[in-house]
Design a protein around this motif. Sequence first.
Motif: not given
Length: 308
Positions: A229-234, A275-280, A284-287
């Motif tokens: 949940t915290a990851t998705f909030d971020r 954008l690149n930090a967000h995609l990284d 890392e967390t979702i893939l």
Amino acid sequence: MPTSFDEQVIEEFRANEGRVGGPFEGGDLLLLTTTGARSGTERTTPLGYVRHGDALLLVGSNLGGPHHPAWYHDLLAHPVVRVEVGTRTFQALAVPAEGARRDELFAHAVRQAPGYGDYQARTTRTLPVVVLERAEPDGWEPRPVVTLADKLMEVHTWLRGQLRQVRAEADAHFAARAAHQGPGEPPAPGLGLQIRQRCLAFCQALEFHHVSEDDHLFPGIARHHPRLTATFDRLREEHRTIARVQGELAALLDGIGIADPQRFRTELDAMSKELNAHLDYEEETILPLLADVPWPPVPPARPAEATG
């Protein structure tokens, strides 16, 4: 049953592998599908085109009328269009040519189809010439997609490639401006709208991607992984931050021809970094959670029919 002339032509085109009769018989015809500038709905228009090397050119003649055609206004608002030529369908980036390049391409179009010269003579407006370019960034190579993780990486790779190409085109544009001496148009005309259209296409694709994640992908994963949940909030907060920077960049693009190079690059660097930090972080967390989810989705099995 088709109810208009355009609908009849579209139906005949699709039924006969791109061949039609009537006034278009024997000519080069394509179907252009644009997204309405105001309505947001798709509309398909049959149009004549002219080849210029590997590129396809459209002329916004509107039969010599006083106003640009509706499809031209649509592609200025939504640069990615769908093109049907013969039996082939593909996405393209629609870029209106500018200045000396527009004049050169229009002269070529008139040599191939003299009627465009007649249309120009009927009106005081300058007929726009639109180049249909590859929608994918330079160097784009599709890879096999068999899982949802593959699909997400495909989208991320496309976004990163588009952002790199916007930066390269912006650098070329500003370098040409800096090198230009004396009156008249700087060398490399056309990059202003080139950058605008590609950046607008990128921004719209990014917005669609983030809305899809926020509304569908993240809630679906969260149901099975409440600890995230915290990851998705971020991630949602990062979406809002990127949208803000993206909006500021889009506002700059309206005046790319007179934009301050340093300010433009600062905004583009800020967006690239965010954008690149967000995609990284997302990778890392979702893939890992998506690596075993098949793509395209497997339809649910139909229940076996009862036998007597």
